[in-house]
Each structure stands twice: as C-alpha cells, then as structure tokens.
Design a protein around this motif. Structure first.
Motif, PDB file in Angstrom:
ATOM      1  N   VAL A   1      -8.080   0.730  -4.666  1.00 16.96           N
ATOM      2  CA  VAL A   1      -8.235  -0.736  -4.754  1.00 16.96           C
ATOM      3  C   VAL A   1      -9.624  -1.158  -4.224  1.00 16.96           C
ATOM      4  O   VAL A   1     -10.233  -2.221  -4.828  1.00 16.96           O
ATOM      5  CB  VAL A   1      -7.321  -1.545  -3.752  1.00 16.96           C
ATOM      6  CG1 VAL A   1      -7.421  -3.115  -4.007  1.00 16.96           C
ATOM      7  CG2 VAL A   1      -5.935  -1.234  -4.194  1.00 16.96           C
ATOM      8  N   GLN A   2     -10.065  -0.559  -3.128  1.00 20.46           N
ATOM      9  CA  GLN A   2     -11.358  -1.149  -2.681  1.00 20.46           C
ATOM     10  C   GLN A   2     -11.890   0.341  -2.057  1.00 20.46           C
ATOM     11  O   GLN A   2     -11.437   1.008  -1.362  1.00 20.46           O
ATOM     12  CB  GLN A   2     -11.108  -1.883  -1.574  1.00 20.46           C
ATOM     13  CG  GLN A   2     -12.395  -2.804  -1.282  1.00 20.46           C
ATOM     14  CD  GLN A   2     -11.711  -3.831  -0.453  1.00 20.46           C
ATOM     15  OE1 GLN A   2     -10.730  -4.369  -0.238  1.00 20.46           O
ATOM     16  NE2 GLN A   2     -12.497  -3.840   0.922  1.00 20.46           N
TER      17      GLN A   2
ATOM     18  N   ARG B   1      -3.568   1.651  -3.182  1.00 21.86           N
ATOM     19  CA  ARG B   1      -2.080   1.164  -3.374  1.00 21.86           C
ATOM     20  C   ARG B   1      -1.452   2.556  -4.007  1.00 21.86           C
ATOM     21  O   ARG B   1      -1.670   3.171  -5.056  1.00 21.86           O
ATOM     22  CB  ARG B   1      -2.294   0.361  -4.676  1.00 21.86           C
ATOM     23  CG  ARG B   1      -0.802  -0.582  -4.838  1.00 21.86           C
ATOM     24  CD  ARG B   1      -0.841  -1.632  -5.799  1.00 21.86           C
ATOM     25  NE  ARG B   1      -1.973  -2.722  -5.393  1.00 21.86           N
ATOM     26  CZ  ARG B   1      -2.666  -3.121  -6.196  1.00 21.86           C
ATOM     27  NH1 ARG B   1      -2.834  -2.691  -7.219  1.00 21.86           N
ATOM     28  NH2 ARG B   1      -3.426  -4.087  -5.877  1.00 21.86           N
TER      29      ARG B   1
ATOM     30  N   GLN C   1       0.216  -1.437   0.117  1.00 21.06           N
ATOM     31  CA  GLN C   1      -1.414  -0.949   0.411  1.00 21.06           C
ATOM     32  C   GLN C   1      -1.461  -0.120   1.556  1.00 21.06           C
ATOM     33  O   GLN C   1      -1.029  -0.534   2.728  1.00 21.06           O
ATOM     34  CB  GLN C   1      -2.037  -2.217   0.412  1.00 21.06           C
ATOM     35  CG  GLN C   1      -1.780  -3.275  -0.711  1.00 21.06           C
ATOM     36  CD  GLN C   1      -3.034  -3.688  -1.183  1.00 21.06           C
ATOM     37  OE1 GLN C   1      -3.937  -3.194  -1.356  1.00 21.06           O
ATOM     38  NE2 GLN C   1      -3.024  -5.118  -1.333  1.00 21.06           N
ATOM     39  N   LEU C   2      -2.214   0.840   1.494  1.00 23.88           N
ATOM     40  CA  LEU C   2      -2.639   1.468   2.828  1.00 23.88           C
ATOM     41  C   LEU C   2      -3.934   1.962   3.012  1.00 23.88           C
ATOM     42  O   LEU C   2      -4.999   1.812   1.978  1.00 23.88           O
ATOM     43  CB  LEU C   2      -2.198   3.105   2.572  1.00 23.88           C
ATOM     44  CG  LEU C   2      -0.550   3.303   2.532  1.00 23.88           C
ATOM     45  CD1 LEU C   2      -0.357   4.781   2.060  1.00 23.88           C
ATOM     46  CD2 LEU C   2       0.130   2.882   3.994  1.00 23.88           C
ATOM     47  N   ALA C   3      -4.458   1.619   4.176  1.00 27.78           N
ATOM     48  CA  ALA C   3      -5.812   1.596   4.419  1.00 27.78           C
ATOM     49  C   ALA C   3      -6.026   3.029   5.031  1.00 27.78           C
ATOM     50  O   ALA C   3      -5.329   3.691   5.790  1.00 27.78           O
ATOM     51  CB  ALA C   3      -6.058   0.817   5.666  1.00 27.78           C
TER      52      ALA C   3
ATOM     53  N   SER D   1      -9.303  -4.993 -10.085  1.00 27.80           N
ATOM     54  CA  SER D   1      -8.255  -5.785 -10.854  1.00 27.80           C
ATOM     55  C   SER D   1      -9.162  -6.677 -11.876  1.00 27.80           C
ATOM     56  O   SER D   1      -9.046  -6.791 -13.005  1.00 27.80           O
ATOM     57  CB  SER D   1      -7.372  -6.449 -10.288  1.00 27.80           C
ATOM     58  OG  SER D   1      -7.971  -7.046  -9.103  1.00 27.80           O
ATOM     59  N   ASP D   2     -10.304  -7.158 -11.187  1.00 26.31           N
ATOM     60  CA  ASP D   2     -11.390  -8.057 -12.013  1.00 26.31           C
ATOM     61  C   ASP D   2     -11.576  -7.405 -13.223  1.00 26.31           C
ATOM     62  O   ASP D   2     -11.734  -7.913 -14.344  1.00 26.31           O
ATOM     63  CB  ASP D   2     -12.431  -8.412 -10.791  1.00 26.31           C
ATOM     64  CG  ASP D   2     -11.758  -9.509  -9.901  1.00 26.31           C
ATOM     65  OD1 ASP D   2     -10.835 -10.046 -10.104  1.00 26.31           O
ATOM     66  OD2 ASP D   2     -12.592  -9.662  -8.956  1.00 26.31           O
TER      67      ASP D   2
ATOM     68  N   PRO E   1     -13.166   2.035   5.471  1.00 25.92           N
ATOM     69  CA  PRO E   1     -11.859   2.743   4.902  1.00 25.92           C
ATOM     70  C   PRO E   1     -11.593   2.482   3.589  1.00 25.92           C
ATOM     71  O   PRO E   1     -11.908   1.415   3.034  1.00 25.92           O
ATOM     72  CB  PRO E   1     -10.624   2.474   5.989  1.00 25.92           C
ATOM     73  CG  PRO E   1     -11.220   1.637   7.025  1.00 25.92           C
ATOM     74  CD  PRO E   1     -12.494   1.185   6.604  1.00 25.92           C
ATOM     75  N   LEU E   2     -10.792   3.491   2.818  1.00 25.95           N
ATOM     76  CA  LEU E   2     -10.531   2.982   1.529  1.00 25.95           C
ATOM     77  C   LEU E   2      -9.349   2.443   1.342  1.00 25.95           C
ATOM     78  O   LEU E   2      -8.361   2.404   2.574  1.00 25.95           O
ATOM     79  CB  LEU E   2     -10.075   4.382   0.864  1.00 25.95           C
ATOM     80  CG  LEU E   2     -11.371   4.951   0.166  1.00 25.95           C
ATOM     81  CD1 LEU E   2     -12.232   5.857   1.031  1.00 25.95           C
ATOM     82  CD2 LEU E   2     -10.869   5.741  -1.089  1.00 25.95           C
ATOM     83  N   LEU E   3      -9.025   1.259   0.510  1.00 28.54           N
ATOM     84  CA  LEU E   3      -7.752   0.695   0.386  1.00 28.54           C
ATOM     85  C   LEU E   3      -7.244   1.373  -0.762  1.00 28.54           C
ATOM     86  O   LEU E   3      -7.861   1.176  -2.001  1.00 28.54           O
ATOM     87  CB  LEU E   3      -8.050  -0.788   0.374  1.00 28.54           C
ATOM     88  CG  LEU E   3      -6.838  -1.727   0.416  1.00 28.54           C
ATOM     89  CD1 LEU E   3      -6.258  -1.473   1.692  1.00 28.54           C
ATOM     90  CD2 LEU E   3      -7.338  -3.238   0.541  1.00 28.54           C
TER      91      LEU E   3
ATOM     92  N   ASP F   1     -15.520   0.491  -0.113  1.00 32.04           N
ATOM     93  CA  ASP F   1     -17.146  -0.033   0.121  1.00 32.04           C
ATOM     94  C   ASP F   1     -17.446   1.061   1.168  1.00 32.04           C
ATOM     95  O   ASP F   1     -16.764   1.491   1.918  1.00 32.04           O
ATOM     96  CB  ASP F   1     -16.917  -1.400   1.054  1.00 32.04           C
ATOM     97  CG  ASP F   1     -16.489  -2.372  -0.183  1.00 32.04           C
ATOM     98  OD1 ASP F   1     -17.085  -2.486  -1.358  1.00 32.04           O
ATOM     99  OD2 ASP F   1     -15.328  -3.335   0.105  1.00 32.04           O
TER     100      ASP F   1
END
Lengths: 115, 747
Positions: A28-29, A39, A44-46, A108-109, A35-37, A31
């Motif tokens: 999901v993320q 799904r 959702q797991l960090a 998602s965007d 940490p990575l995000l 940066d």
C-alpha cells in the motif's frame, strides 16, 4: 509471496498473520525510511524494511506494475543489493526473486487514474 | 471488588486484537473497563459477571491474540487459560470486516476441541466495505459452531449471544443426564484440519506416541499437542509431560523435523500455519462474498497523509499541541472555580460543623488545613484531567495512535526500539503506571525495559497541576508555551537517554523488528470514551481520597510537631526539608518549602501542590472569627461560579481551536487568573527559579506507584536505577536552566 529469507526470525509470526507462501500481498505504501504498509488478507500490516527484506515475492500485476520494480533486477546483475544495506550476497539467490521492499507501492489513486 | 458469587458458568472471551472483544465484554457485564484500539491492550485477566435467566455467568476477558502461539506474555496468558479448561464455553469475537485473519484464531481454538460460540462482530463495518457473509455457511464450514451476528458497539446481538450461551449449557446438561443418549465426545465429528500428505502421517505418529506413553489432562487432546509440538512449541511438552517424558517426545520431534526438512523446505511451523490458512480460505470462500475492489480508498487517503514520511510527525505534534492547549485552557476556569468552592463554602461548612461538635483547635487544623486544603488542592485538576483522558482515549480508539507508532518507528529505531514502543510512551502522558504495564505488548525483554525506563519522562497527568499553577502564577499568557515546552523537554530527555542506554547499558543483542497491524479507523463511541474517562478519573479520585488524603494529614502533622514551634520552619517537616534544601540551592529553589514539596512529591506527584497549599497558605490562627454560614447563598455562588467557569472555558476552547485568532481577546483577562496559591508563589519564587523548579518536577523520580510497577515488571534494581538516574538528571537540567538563565541576566 514466494518465501521467507533464511534469516527471517519472524517467519512464523508472519505466517500466522497471514503472510505465507502463495499469499497475495499488496504494497500500500512504501516511503523511504518508513516501514512498509501491506495489505494482506484484508488487513493492513506495518512491516519494517528489515523484515520486508526477508520476504521474497513475484510481482503479480501485469506489466506496468512489473516495471515498477525499482532496483531488484538491475542490481542483481551487478551483484549489489538493494540500497547496499543489510545485504549479504548470495543469501537469497536461490529465490531468484525480488525482495518485497523493492516493489513499488500500488497506489489506489493510480489505479483510479488508469481506470 | 464484589463478593465472590457462585458461578454457574464460566465463559472466556477470546479474539484478535481490535476485534471489539472488550466492547463485547463491557456490553455483557456492564462492568467498567477500557476498550482501546491498540493491538493487545488488555493484559491483565479481567473478569465480570452477569445474570441471565437466574444463572450467574462469569466472563473472562482474555488478551487479544492472533494465534495460540506463545510470542508475548499476553498470548501465553490466553493460551494457558484455554488449555486449563477453565471455561465452559469460549466465545470468540470475530471482526467480520477482517474475516480471514480472525478465523485463523477460531480454527486454532476449535482444534483444541473446546466448545465455541462465534460472535461475528462489526457486521455493520463489513457491510460498508461490501462484505456479504452467510452465517449458515460459516457455521457449517466450522463444524456447526453457532455464529451470532452483532454490532457490539451498539449493543446489537448481545441478547442473542446470552441466549445462545444459555442454550448451549442446556444442551450440555441434557447430554449429561439424558438416559438413552450415551454421548461420547469422540463420536461427534470433531473439527480437524487435514495437514496434508506429508505432515499428516508424522502427526499421527507423534500422537500415537504421546497417547500411548503419557497421561494427559482430559482437556488436552494428544493430536493437538502433537501439532503444537511440531510447530515448535516445545515448552508445552514440559508443561504437560514433565521434563523426562518431554525429552522422549522431543527426540522424536527432532527426527521428524530432520526427515521432513527436504520435503517441507519452508519449515514445519510455516507449513502448518499455511495449511490452517488454506482451511480458513475454503471456509471464507463458501461464506463470504466480497466486492472485487477493496473499498478502503478513503481510509487509504487519510493514511497517505497521517503516515506521510514528512507530514506525519508535524501532524502529530499539532494534534498533541491542540490536545494540551485544550487541557490547559479548559482546566483554568474550572480550577479557579473549584478552588473558590473548596477554600470558601466547603471550608466554612466543615469548620462550622467541627465547631458545633466541639472539636479542638488541633483537630480543626488537621481537617481544615491538612485534609481539605491538601485534597482540595488536588481535586481542582479534575476538569483538566477529564479532558486529557478524553483525548488520549480518542486517539487510541480511533486507530490514529497505531498510525503514529508507524510514523515514529523511524525515530524509535534510532533508539534501538521500534514503533510499537510508542504506545506505552504515549500512555505515559496519562499516567506512567498503565504505560509501564503496556510495555508487555513488546516482544523482547530489552525493548520492554528500555521503554519502561523512558515512560516516566513523559509528563504524567499528575505533574500537569504543578505546571498549570506555576504557569499561571509566573508566565501568564505564555503559560501554554511553557507547558508545551516542558512536555517537549521530557520527550527530548527520553530521546537522549534512550540513545545513551541503547548504546551502553541496554545494547541490543538482536535488532528488533517492527511488525504491527494497523487497525481500520473507527469512529470512537462516546460510551466507550466515557468508560475510559471515568475509569481513569475514578482512579485519580480514589488516589485523592486515600493516598493524598493520608499524606496530606501526615504532612500537616509533621508541620505541627513540635506543637509549640514558632514557625513552620521549626517543625519536623521544616527541619527535614531544610536539611535537603542546600542540595537544591544551585538550581535556584533551595528553600525548605520547595524541597519539602518535592519530597512529598516522591510519593505522588499530586502531593507537590497539596503540600504547597499547606505550606504557603498557612493560616494557623483564624480560630475564632467564624464567618456566618449562609447555605443558600453559598450554593447560589457555587452555581454561578460554575456557569461562569463553563462560559469562560467555552471561550477559551474556541480560542484554542482557532490558533492565532483571539476571538475573546483575553489578554488582560488571563493575567488575572490564578488561585490563592499562585499569589503566594509569586513572592516565594522568581520566574527563573519557578522555571527551574517545574523543570525539576517534570524530570525527577517517578512516583511510588510507578516505581512499584517497574519493580513488579523488572525487579527492584531497575526501579531504584530509574529513581536515582531521573533525580540526578532532573537536578542537572534544573541547575543548568537556572545558571544559564542567571548568566543571561534573567531573573
């Protein structure tokens, strides 16, 4: 998701949280410095990069996503590691796959824009 | 707290963290307990009671766990409780919007062959994201386990759950007494997972070995134990078989692991978890229809912002600033009001009452100047604390705190900790004690210890009164910033020391890894927040009514022994404090009054203000002149004062919410603020020494309760380490502030 690196101390925990070989993981993320995000199975797991580095995956999305692999393949050729940190050569070559923290997030965007 | 009743039935509540387990617990028992949104918040075993159809039913709230493996202490607690077979029924609370992961735990509990009822919670949220769950299929898939839909936060489904529990026990008692029904537990098709061609024969082997050679307690099934042991939980063996027998089995396990190494390259534990998920996957496929696209985009967009690598921390800082300025702004007007009420009407009433029963001057002094002044000095902070607890609860319950932990991971990893440590730290702003207990959610002992040592640096709510009183007395309009600065100072010290400790005393042998679920956002329910606030405030009140009350009276006694002392300084208390005072001289507040307050503050931080009230507002003569009591007039004044305080608080609230805009231009107004104590303080401290004093208060030794918690968790050595190091640190920093300020020509 393909497998765990041999040095992954948390593999059992991860497996219990639903990350096991064969599971689809969405980044999901991702940066820098964070940490990575992820799904996984609807939650959702960090996961920090040290752990993510030990998760080996094959990109599932069609070509555009595949190209978002940032460094994985290229660096492999040069024998270096992603970011050159926490990397010991040969540790996980047998997977011949990218480590999770090399995969670009699927925002998602972006999907909406394409749709 | 209540007398132990005869329990007809014991049910255990199990479930994933964030599945709403505690809400169900509250709804069932009506007991007051906090529900948070932090994974694994409930640690202590909490039980409550309810009566249904003439039966007393005990509910035990187990810690939230993802599985029955033994990772953290919470999971061990949950696992062992279930293993001991103390529960007649296990109610597993399942988050319907996160079915797959939640069912993993359900499946594990079913493997234990325990009687299970599933409370399918948060069905409303599941519907919003487009999940359609067929509960009949779900129940079938799990082997005819009763499934009940509920929205616990709104109380939906709770009655049905109670009915089901009752029904279940009736069934069971029928089975027990039924004449022609010789039920044999083995005859009913027990829930079992097929672990596949490779592993299954080995499980069977091991099961046979265990069954033949050892006697297990009734509730432990050999097959289950075999699976668990193959998963690597060998501690169970010793628990149930004794050391010697365990070795026999262990050898067998090792040989199995060797044999399978080639065929199960990922490891047995992972393979077993995988098979369980496969089984869960099948059940989910049958019973759940989900939309093609996950509909979480709005939450994702919020997450993009609040977990942004650069924006995340400033946003959090702003949130915290807002919270604390609300706390300060709301508490000030009420503070003055309660102060007026306590020192005015209440003192008068009690004084009159004491006179009427012919109390001696000595008793009057003890009660009026000791008890009422001391406790009253602390009670004035209740409004501010209510606001503080409300917001901490709000941050927790909404799911935002987990995001902050995510953002903070980067900084905490700098200290050799990870983001998870952030939550105990934030709880420390409320009170360090729950903060220290919350460290149990962390996995390694070293992380827990380091976090616990840093928690007391987060200024707890009991220190806030000191800041507010001094802020109001000396810094007027800048009080907000000073208080904010003190909080920041605590954080800065924690960072500094964390950095030091992690490189010296507590060097980590292995790098910690951050792995945490980010729960979905939830609109916090006022009823839950109310429980949170009333619990914490109640604790504060209880503290005020017992510890503070007793300590205030002791302080008063010490202040008045020997009875003929010409001034307070000649009293025992004054003498002792005077003995300590020179040590504090370099920090600018080497008076016996200041050091005396600090001494009592070691017991509880609230006592700093309570003691000061007694010392500085000493009106020991004033025996004869009894002001006339006019009950009605007093009550009207109290009411009027309350309304005025509320209006003023409302205005300030709006001001705080619109930074930069002074809607109610209260510049002059604010300068006037202050209790009687503030005025006396102005003559005893200079602004600079006041600043040094509050800096000292913000850093010095944790209170007795906190030290007790550290001792309970990590041993007395670390507790004394914490006390000594923090006091030293406080002295150092306060001295630094005072001396630097002095050099800069400040007063």
């Amino acid at each position: 998701m393909v497998g765990f690196g041999r040095h992954c101390r948390r593999s059992r925990r991860l497996a219990e949280l639903g990350i096991n070989p064969g599971t689809e993981i969405t980044v999901v993320q991702s940066d820098p410095g964070q940490p990575l995000l992820l799904r996984v199975r609807g939650s959702q797991l960090a996961v920090d990069r040290r752990v993510a580095h030990q998760l080996f995956v094959t990109p599932l999305e069609p070509m555009p996503e595949f190209l978002h692999l940032r460094r994985g393949w290229r660096r492999w050729g040069r024998g270096g590691g992603p970011k050159g940190r926490g990397w010991r050569s040969g540790r996980s070559r047998r997977w011949r796959k990218a480590s999770l923290d090399d995969v670009e997030p699927m925002e998602s965007d972006r999907n909406e824009d394409e749709a | 707290m209540k007398m132990k009743r005869n329990t007809d039935l014991t049910i255990a509540l199990a479930g994933n963290p964030n599945a709403g387990k505690t809400t169900v617990f509250n709804r069932l028992t009506g007991s007051r307990q906090h529900t948070g949104n932090w994974p694994g918040k409930t640690i202590e075993r909490k039980s409550g009671w309810y009566k249904h159809a003439g039966m007393w039913i005990e509910v035990v709230d187990l810690p939230g766990t993802y599985s029955l493996a033994a990772y953290s202490e919470e999971e061990i607690v949950a696992r062992d409780f279930l293993l001991e077979g103390q529960a007649d029924v296990v109610v597993v609370v399942v988050d319907a919007s996160n079915l797959e992961r939640n069912l993993y735990l359900v499946v594990q509990i079913l493997e234990l062959q325990l009687p299970v009822i599933i409370a399918l919670n948060m069905t409303d949220m599941a519907e919003t994201i487009g999940f359609e769950i067929d509960i009949d299929d779900l129940s079938d898939g799990l082997g005819d386990v009763p499934v009940i839909r509920m929205v616990a936060a709104r109380g939906k489904g709770i009655e049905e759950l109670k009915e089901e529990i009752l029904l279940y026990t009736k069934q069971q008692s029928n089975e027990d007494t039924g004449p022609d029904c010789m039920t044999n537990p083995d005859s009913s098709p027990a829930f079992q997972i097929d672990y596949g061609l490779v592993i299954e024969p080995e499980i069977e082997n091991l099961r046979a070995l265990i069954e033949e050679r050892f006697m297990l307690p009734d509730q432990i099934k050999p097959r289950w134990l075999a699976v668990k042991v193959l998963e690597g939980e060998v501690d169970l063996l010793e628990q149930f078989l004794g050391v010697e027998d365990a070795r026999v089995v262990l050898d067998q396990v090792h040989s199995i692991q060797k044999r399978l190494e080639a065929r199960v390259p990922e490891g047995l534990d992972i393979a077993i978890a995988d098979r369980r998920y496969e089984c869960v996957g099948k059940i989910v496929e049958q019973s759940l229809t989900r939309p093609k696209e996950p509909a979480r985009t709005r939450a994702d967009r919020v997450d993009r912002v609040v977990t942004h690598p650069w924006l995340g921390i400033p946003i959090f800082m702003m949130v915290m600033y807002l919270v604390f300025s609300l706390v300060v702004n709301v508490s000030e007007p009420y503070l003055e009001w309660i102060d007026a009420v306590v020192s005015g009407p209440i003192t008068n009433w009690v004084g009159a009452l004491l006179t009427s029963i012919g109390a001696s001057a000595w008793l009057r002094g003890l009660i009026l100047d000791g008890a009422i002044a001391g406790v009253g000095g602390v009670l004035v902070f209740i409004p501010g604390l209510v606001v503080l607890f409300f917001f901490i609860g709000l941050l927790e319950d909404s799911g935002y705190l987990a995001r902050v932990a995510f953002v903070m991971n980067r900084f905490l990893s700098f200290l050799g900790l990870n983001g998870k440590s952030f939550v105990p730290l934030i709880l420390g702003f409320g009170c360090a004690v729950p903060g220290i207990y919350a460290t149990r959610t962390l996995e390694s002992r070293r992380d827990r210890l380091l976090t616990a040592l840093l928690v007391p640096f987060m200024s707890c709510s009991a220190r806030l009164p000191v800041y507010v009183v001094f802020g109001m007395a000396f810094f007027g309009r800048r009080a907000d910033w000073i208080i904010w600065g003190l909080y920041a100072l605590g954080i800065a010290m924690a960072v500094l020391l964390g950095f030091l400790y992690s490189r010296t005393l507590l060097r980590s042998s292995e790098e910690t890894s951050f792995l945490m679920e980010l729960p979905s956002y939830r609109l916090p329910r006022l009823s839950n927040l109310w429980i949170h606030v009333s619990l914490r405030t109640g604790e504060f009140l209880r503290n005020a009514g017992t510890l503070i009350l007793a300590a205030s009276m002791v302080v008063w006694l010490l202040l008045n022994i020997p009875p003929k002392a010409s001034s307070l300084e000649q009293s025992v208390f004054g003498q002792v404090s005077g003995f300590v005072a020179p040590v504090l001289e370099p920090a600018g507040f080497g008076t016996w009054e200041a050091s005396g307050s600090l001494l009592t503050g070691m017991v509880a931080k609230e006592l700093v203000i309570a003691t000061m009230t007694q010392i500085y507002l000493d009106e020991r003569v004033e025996t004869g002149a009894e002001s006339e009591i006019n009950l009605l007039q007093d009550l009207i004044d109290i009411g009027k004062g309350f309304i005025e305080a509320t209006i003023s608080a409302g205005e300030r609230l709006l001001d705080a919410l619109t930074p930069g805009v002074q809607l109610f231009g209260g510049e002059g107004e604010r300068e006037e603020g202050g209790t009687a104590l503030s005025y006396s303080l102005q003559s005893a401290f200079t602004p600079l020494s006041a600043l040094a004093f509050i800096v000292f208060v913000s850093l010095y030794t944790p209170c007795v309760a906190t030290l007790g918690a550290i001792r309970a968790e990590f041993g007395g050595r670390w507790a004394s380490f914490s006390a000594v190091s923090q006091t030293g640190m406080a002295w150092l920093v306060a001295t630094l502030v005072f001396q630097l300020g002095h050099l800069l020509g400040l007063t």
